[in-house]
Design an enzyme around this catalytic site. Structure first.
Site, PDB file in Angstrom:
ATOM      1  N   ALA A 195      -3.286   7.424 -17.339  1.00 16.02           N
ATOM      2  CA  ALA A 195      -5.005   7.123 -17.661  1.00 16.02           C
ATOM      3  C   ALA A 195      -5.788   8.364 -17.762  1.00 16.02           C
ATOM      4  O   ALA A 195      -5.180   9.315 -17.596  1.00 16.02           O
ATOM      5  CB  ALA A 195      -5.516   6.358 -16.345  1.00 16.02           C
ATOM      6  N   LYS A 209     -10.045  10.502 -27.651  1.00 18.96           N
ATOM      7  CA  LYS A 209      -9.198   9.446 -27.376  1.00 18.96           C
ATOM      8  C   LYS A 209     -10.508   8.695 -27.886  1.00 18.96           C
ATOM      9  O   LYS A 209     -11.623   8.631 -28.584  1.00 18.96           O
ATOM     10  CB  LYS A 209      -9.621   9.811 -25.762  1.00 18.96           C
ATOM     11  CG  LYS A 209      -8.724  10.881 -25.753  1.00 18.96           C
ATOM     12  CD  LYS A 209      -7.872  10.357 -24.271  1.00 18.96           C
ATOM     13  CE  LYS A 209      -6.634  11.540 -23.886  1.00 18.96           C
ATOM     14  NZ  LYS A 209      -5.630  11.079 -22.598  1.00 18.96           N
ATOM     15  N   ASP A 247       0.880  -1.245   0.011  1.00 18.58           N
ATOM     16  CA  ASP A 247       0.332  -0.395   0.260  1.00 18.58           C
ATOM     17  C   ASP A 247       1.057   1.654   0.058  1.00 18.58           C
ATOM     18  O   ASP A 247       0.114   2.557  -0.564  1.00 18.58           O
ATOM     19  CB  ASP A 247      -1.161   0.311   1.594  1.00 18.58           C
ATOM     20  CG  ASP A 247      -2.201  -1.163   1.228  1.00 18.58           C
ATOM     21  OD1 ASP A 247      -2.208  -1.828  -0.043  1.00 18.58           O
ATOM     22  OD2 ASP A 247      -1.960  -1.621   1.969  1.00 18.58           O
ATOM     23  N   MET A 263      -5.604  -2.114  -6.027  1.00 16.02           N
ATOM     24  CA  MET A 263      -5.333  -2.100  -4.493  1.00 16.02           C
ATOM     25  C   MET A 263      -5.314  -1.425  -3.537  1.00 16.02           C
ATOM     26  O   MET A 263      -4.702   0.059  -4.338  1.00 16.02           O
ATOM     27  CB  MET A 263      -4.806  -3.630  -3.501  1.00 16.02           C
ATOM     28  CG  MET A 263      -5.199  -4.820  -3.356  1.00 16.02           C
ATOM     29  SD  MET A 263      -4.623  -5.750  -3.050  1.00 16.02           S
ATOM     30  CE  MET A 263      -6.065  -7.534  -2.300  1.00 16.02           C
TER      31      MET A 263
END
Ligand code: F6P
Length: 323
Positions: free
Chosen positions: A186, A213, A127, A169
């Protein structure tokens, strides 16, 4: 001769085996006896110890997971649980303990330290939310798995002119999602640290479609206020506004099971050697992590129950680079 125990606790992370190996071999190099504790704090409370010779840690550096096994042990948060752990540490004549794990594990280590156990922690969680270490063991591998998923999904998304919500996660920390989103190009990222409602995702996707896009990739941290499922429920009702058809991919535990990268094996080895050094110097009650590229120790009392904040500059990057 010293008797040092090592355990892995909480969620496993790629590189934990490399850390166990390096604790054992650097300890043996100092003529110490090293023992492993199986199943983390659960094994400490039940006295599940195994000898760790140099050969016992052979052939594991490349293996994901932790061969000592790990567990989440809520009983260890109780006074009785900790007393049981102390009993077994004394019975085994352990005079040094290394705890390889993340936030909850290092909070447990701080509690043991307060009870007088000479303990040193090693920063390990995918994490990357652990205070006292810029990066922890497992992060690099987990990021690369997230990135590979994004790259693969882009190929199919572009072919079909689709949008994807990709859930990664990270518990309540958005680090993995944010870095994977930046490195994976992204169109948008949703993380717990930044308020974002599902309609803002609709608007981002709509905007990406209008800008020509051929795909819309949105990386969603599992701990965000609206996770991928919640966003998908909203987006599907506004499909006509967006222009892209929507699909959802959740990586889940796939992200934790990767073969440790070079960076993770090296980090694990350096931090483990640093932890053994701390024990040798008698500087216990500390977490060994990486700060500004150097192995550095932080008092466990500062680490316990504290979360590392995300760098706001990274958030700004993600916004600008999605253009
Ligand atoms: O802390 C590591 C982590 O993988 C988190 O990213 C995730 O939320 C959690 O552990 C999952 O825990 P478990 O394996 O107990 O389901």
């Amino acid at each position: 001769m010293r008797r040092v125990a090592v355990l892995t606790s909480g969620g496993d992370a790629p590189g934990m085996n490399a850390a166990i190996r390096a604790v054992a071999r650097t300890g043996i190099d100092r003529h110490w006896t090293i023992v492993g504790v199986r199943r983390g704090y659960a094994g400490l409370m039940s006295g599940d110890f195994v000898p760790l010779g140099a050969r016992d840690v052979g052939g594991i550096i490349h293996q994901p997971g932790t061969f000592l096994r790990s567990a989440r042990a809520p009983e260890f948060k109780t006074e009785e649980g900790r007393e049981r752990a102390l009993f077994h540490l004394n019975r085994e004549k352990i005079d040094g303990l290394v705890v390889i794990g993340g936030n909850g594990s290092q909070t447990g280590a701080a509690a043991l330290s307060n009870l007088g156990v000479p303990v040193v922690g090693i920063a390990s969680t995918i994490d990357n939310d652990l205070y006292g270490s810029d990066i922890s063991i497992g992060v690099d591998t987990a990021l690369n798995i997230g990135l590979e998923a994004i790259d693969r999904l882009r190929a199919t998304a572009s072919s079909h002119e689709r949008a994807f919500l990709i859930e990664l996660m990270g518990r309540d920390c958005g680090y993995l999602a944010l870095i994977a989103a930046i490195a994976g190009g992204a169109e948008a990222v949703v993380i717990p640290e930044v308020a974002a409602d599902p309609d803002s995702v609709v608007r981002e996707l709509q905007d990406a479609h209008r800008r020509g896009k051929s795909h819309g990739l949105v990386v969603v941290a599992e701990g965000a206020e609206y996770n991928a499922d919640a966003i998908a429920r909203h987006v599907i009702g506004h499909q006509d506004r967006i222009g892209f058809e929507l699909r959802v991919t959740k990586l889940g535990h796939v992200q934790r099971g990767g073969i440790p990268s070079v960076a993770d094996r090296l980090l694990a080895t350096r931090l483990a050697a640093g932890a053994v050094e701390q024990l040798a110097r008698g500087e216990t009650g500390t977490l060994v992590g990486l700060r500004a590229g150097e192995v550095a120790a932080t008092p466990l009392a500062e680490v316990a129950n504290r979360k590392k904040e995300l760098d706001p500059a990274l958030l700004e990057f993600a916004r600008i680079l999605a253009r």
